[in-house]
Every structure is written in C-alpha cells, then in structure tokens.
Design an enzyme around this catalytic site. Structure first.
Site, mmCIF file in Angstrom:
data_model
loop_
_atom_site.group_PDB
_atom_site.id
_atom_site.type_symbol
_atom_site.label_atom_id
_atom_site.label_comp_id
_atom_site.label_asym_id
_atom_site.label_seq_id
_atom_site.Cartn_x
_atom_site.Cartn_y
_atom_site.Cartn_z
ATOM 1 N N ARG A 114 108.219 -9.552 31.559
ATOM 2 C CA ARG A 114 109.524 -9.566 30.879
ATOM 3 C C ARG A 114 110.615 -8.805 31.623
ATOM 4 O O ARG A 114 110.329 -7.801 32.276
ATOM 5 C CB ARG A 114 109.368 -8.964 29.473
ATOM 6 C CG ARG A 114 108.497 -9.835 28.590
ATOM 7 C CD ARG A 114 108.158 -9.169 27.285
ATOM 8 N NE ARG A 114 107.343 -10.083 26.478
ATOM 9 C CZ ARG A 114 106.044 -10.294 26.677
ATOM 10 N NH1 ARG A 114 105.391 -9.650 27.631
ATOM 11 N NH2 ARG A 114 105.394 -11.151 25.931
ATOM 12 N N HIS A 139 108.440 -14.549 32.329
ATOM 13 C CA HIS A 139 107.716 -15.434 33.249
ATOM 14 C C HIS A 139 108.603 -16.440 33.985
ATOM 15 O O HIS A 139 108.213 -17.594 34.184
ATOM 16 C CB HIS A 139 106.613 -16.180 32.492
ATOM 17 C CG HIS A 139 105.452 -15.309 32.074
ATOM 18 N ND1 HIS A 139 105.131 -14.126 32.676
ATOM 19 C CD2 HIS A 139 104.520 -15.487 31.079
ATOM 20 C CE1 HIS A 139 104.070 -13.606 32.091
ATOM 21 N NE2 HIS A 139 103.683 -14.401 31.118
ATOM 22 N N HIS A 214 98.247 -16.870 35.888
ATOM 23 C CA HIS A 214 98.038 -16.704 34.456
ATOM 24 C C HIS A 214 96.771 -17.423 33.965
ATOM 25 O O HIS A 214 96.774 -18.074 32.915
ATOM 26 C CB HIS A 214 99.271 -17.201 33.692
ATOM 27 C CG HIS A 214 99.496 -16.525 32.382
ATOM 28 N ND1 HIS A 214 98.623 -16.648 31.312
ATOM 29 C CD2 HIS A 214 100.476 -15.704 31.968
ATOM 30 C CE1 HIS A 214 99.087 -15.951 30.299
ATOM 31 N NE2 HIS A 214 100.218 -15.355 30.658
ATOM 32 N N ASP A 287 98.207 -6.795 25.001
ATOM 33 C CA ASP A 287 99.199 -7.527 25.800
ATOM 34 C C ASP A 287 100.010 -6.461 26.520
ATOM 35 O O ASP A 287 101.196 -6.280 26.279
ATOM 36 C CB ASP A 287 100.081 -8.394 24.884
ATOM 37 C CG ASP A 287 100.973 -9.354 25.671
ATOM 38 O OD1 ASP A 287 100.886 -9.353 26.914
ATOM 39 O OD2 ASP A 287 101.746 -10.086 25.026
ATOM 40 N N GLU A 353 96.611 -10.411 34.625
ATOM 41 C CA GLU A 353 97.853 -10.735 35.342
ATOM 42 C C GLU A 353 98.225 -9.549 36.218
ATOM 43 O O GLU A 353 98.911 -8.623 35.793
ATOM 44 C CB GLU A 353 98.963 -11.041 34.339
ATOM 45 C CG GLU A 353 98.664 -12.226 33.443
ATOM 46 C CD GLU A 353 99.511 -12.212 32.181
ATOM 47 O OE1 GLU A 353 100.748 -12.269 32.292
ATOM 48 O OE2 GLU A 353 98.940 -12.147 31.082
HETATM 49 C C1 GLA Z 1 101.845 -12.951 29.069
HETATM 50 C C2 GLA Z 1 102.667 -12.183 28.124
HETATM 51 C C3 GLA Z 1 102.287 -12.553 26.739
HETATM 52 C C4 GLA Z 1 102.438 -14.032 26.532
HETATM 53 C C5 GLA Z 1 101.646 -14.771 27.541
HETATM 54 C C6 GLA Z 1 101.854 -16.243 27.443
HETATM 55 O O1 GLA Z 1 100.538 -12.567 29.003
HETATM 56 O O2 GLA Z 1 102.558 -10.788 28.325
HETATM 57 O O3 GLA Z 1 103.071 -11.851 25.813
HETATM 58 O O4 GLA Z 1 103.778 -14.371 26.676
HETATM 59 O O5 GLA Z 1 102.003 -14.335 28.830
HETATM 60 O O6 GLA Z 1 101.700 -16.733 26.150
#
Ligand code: GLA
Length: 389
Positions: A114, A139, A214, A287, A353
């Site tokens: 982000r 992304h 991803h 996350d 990621e």
């Molecule tokens: C990343 C983001 C998540 C989500 C996924 C896709 O992992 O950190 O919050 O947006 O991508 O769904």
C-alpha cells in the site's frame, strides 16, 4: 519451444530429507516448454510455460501477469499435489481473480502493498495514484503488472537449472508513477527443487519501486479441506510493522515478543489467529509486514520463512534479499469463488510477499524504495520445496 538441462550434481545440492523423498523419483533432466494459453479479453495472446525440475517439482506460469498457476510438489510419500491456489483458465484469472482483488500468483508492481491515500512526493513533485483499497493505493493500481501480458523467452539452461526471462516496459506515467521502467524478471527452477525469482529494473526518471510475487500457498494442496490453520511457520524476524486500521504502517517497528506475531520458533498459523489482538482484528487475520533479521551479505538471499505441513510433510523455505515479508492468510476469501480444488475460504492459504515495507515512499524511517536513472534495481527471492518425515 523446449529446452532441457542435465541432471548433474543434484544429489550434492539436496538435503537428507529431500533425498529420501525423491529416492523413488528417477533423476531426469530439468525441462522448460511453452504453449499457447488463449488470449486476453482484449485479444492479446497469452502463453503458459511449464518448468520441471527433474526431481518432482513442476512450476507453471502464464505470460499474463507472470502468474504462477501451479506448483506441483511431492509429499513425503511421493504423491504430487498443486500447492498454490489458482484457476484452470485465463478468463478465470481475468474475471474472478481481478473482481475479488486477489492477485493470484501474479507479479506485483510498480508498488507492491500500500501507499497511503494514493499519494507520495518525490524530488519536490507530488504524485497521485488510484485508490483501489479503501483510502489507499494497493499493488500497483487499477492495471498493475499483474494484469499486463509479459514477453516470455527461454533463458539459459545451465547444467542444473532451466529458466525463463519475462520482460515488460511500463511507460512514463503508468498508473501515475513517474519514469519509463524496463523490467526483466527471471524465473529459474533448479534440480534441488528451488524456484527463484530475480527482479531487475531500470528507469529514465526518479521513481519508486517495490516488486513481489503473490502466490497463495497451501502445502496440503490447493482447496484441501483443512486450509493452512495447522501449517507451521518459522519467520526470521524479531520485529514487525504494526498498522492502522487501513493497513498502513504506523512508522515504527515493534518487537514480536509476546504478540501473535512471534513466529521465531515453529508455530502453527492457527495458534494465535483467534487472539484478541487489535492488529489481527483490523486485518481479519494476518496481513502484516515482518522486518526480516539480516546478517552478513545483504546482497545474497537469506532465510526469511520456513513453512511446514505436518500432515503431508511438505516444506517450503523462502529466502530473499528483501528487507520484509508480508504474510497474508487469505482473509478476504469469503467463500464467494471456486478455484482449483474448490471454494476458497479464509485461511485457505498463506502468501509470502517478500518486499520493501508498505508505504515506504511516505515513511522516512523505512528502507528507501527510490530508483534513479543509471541505477539497476536488483532483488531475488527463492522458494525451495522439500519434505520432512
Ligand atoms: C496483499 C494485501 C492484502 C490483500 C491481498 C490481496 O496481501 O496485503 O491486504 O489486498 O494482497 O487480496
């Protein structure tokens, strides 16, 4: 188009457990082949490349998004399964994957993760990006690298590996980012069952860049009934970057000690997933970005995460040159779409990621993500597959 590599030296590279598991698998040369895989909705031809390690692992990826569609690995009995979530057809990726904003298996850029409020400044200039994740940019924007068709060519086949070279040019101003960016990503599968992703990029103007892949992993096999709750992670990180409720880091790194983010010892993903923790509640699970411990040569990939599925015996080691890893537990899978193996639900997979930290362009204390003309961006991540008894 097909290339192959000699299997020389495989045994020297392999660990004892891995050797035991592949004892039944005859050593044959690694191979790479590419075939048509239809066309995008707007008519661009897409290919599917299949790489085999000669020692039980197969990786398939599309030229659309450089998307990894399957990674087939043996379990401790030698039974193969696809350990990444995905779909059978290109159209599924273009529709189901995109509508949900899930980024299945794809290359992500220009900025993985982000950027707060879709805004940053660089060299005194202000830049505005599409906000596609609540108030933030996520992304790479509305049409990031995951939705582009990459040029795919066979790379060098050394004695022990096959590779493919993916190229993309992102024009100046693409999705609001400055500079024409030339990207070269190399996918390599070697006979020790390691799949590596090497990213390189150059720009003609100062810009920011953060690249990742991803893939959603489930070491028991995509769509397996128990998800990844009992799969065990070890994360080589003493700290993580806590966030606000929109997943933007607060600007400081906190110790994992005493929190549900402490995976320094092998810990099941589900062990603390239901802990009454504000970070987990805001994100609806994991996350978050872990700050990887580094020692010695920062230019060499270092161990970031070990994953292990006690039921199947499959293991995955993730090594990277990147300073962070976002581990995400599929929190937004709400049982609304079916992919390979059935309907996807929360905690059906985890992502690794590897990346620079979220929102780095707005966070002066984070490792910088700027790329200038004359510099070459270099980043490597390795996913090494094996088994344990
Ligand atoms: C990343 C983001 C998540 C989500 C996924 C896709 O992992 O950190 O919050 O947006 O991508 O769904």
């Amino acid at each position: 188009m097909t290339t192959s590599a000699r299997p020389a030296g495989a045994a020297l590279l392999a660990g004892a457990a891995f050797l035991a598991a592949i004892a039944a698998v005859p050593a044959v040369a690694a191979t790479l082949s590419t075939a048509p895989f239809g066309a995008t909705a707007d008519g661009k031809p897409v290919t599917l490349t299949t790489m085999t390690s000669g020692h039980g692992v197969t990786v398939k990826f599309m030229s659309y998004g450089g998307t990894i569609t399957e990674i087939i690995t043996p379990d401790r009995q030698g039974h193969p399964a696809n350990v990444v979530l995905g779909f059978p057809s290109l159209r599924d990726y273009e529709t189901k994957g995109v509508e949900g904003g899930f980024y299945f298996g794809a290359l992500i850029g220009r900025y993985a993760n982000r950027i707060a409020k879709g805004h940053f400044s660089l060299g005194g200039q202000e830049y505005t990006l599409a906000t596609n994740n609540g108030p933030n940019a996520l992304h790479g924007g509305a049409k990031g690298f995951d939705k582009q068709v990459w040029d795919v060519q066979p790379g060098a086949a050394s004695g022990r590996a096959v590779s493919a070279v993916l190229r993309l040019t992102s024009p100046d101003g693409d999705e609001g980012y400055p500079g024409k960016l030339d990207l070269v990503v190399t996918y390599t599968l070697s006979d020790d069952n390691a799949f590596s992703i090497q990213y390189q990029a150059t720009t003609d103007k100062d810009t920011v860049l953060n690249l990742t892949n991803h893939a959603y992993f489930n070491l028991a096999g995509a769509g397996s009934a128990n998800g990844v709750f009992q799969q065990v992670l070890t994360v080589n990180a003493d700290r993580y970057t806590p966030t606000d409720k929109t997943s933007i880091p607060l600007g400081h790194n906190d110790p994992v000690q005493g929190t549900p983010f402490d995976f320094r010892k092998p810990t099941a993903i589900g062990a603390h997933l239901r802990a009454d923790d504000q970070q987990l509640i805001w994100a609806q699970g994991y996350d978050h970005n872990w700050v990887l411990n580094k020692q010695g040569n920062a230019a060499a990939p270092q161990l970031a995460v070990r994953a292990f599925d006690p039921a199947s015996g499959r293991t995955l080691d993730c090594l990277t040159t990147e300073p962070g890893v976002q581990i995400y537990t599929g929190n937004f899978f709400k049982g609304v779409l079916a992919g390979d193996g059935g309907v996807y639900r929360q905690t059906d997979a985890f992502t690794l990621e590897t990346q620079h930290f979220p929102d780095s362009p707005n966070q002066p204390s984070f490792p910088p993500t700027e790329l200038k003309p004359g510099q070459t961006f270099n980043s490597t991540t390795v996913f090494r597959f094996g088994v344990r008894k």
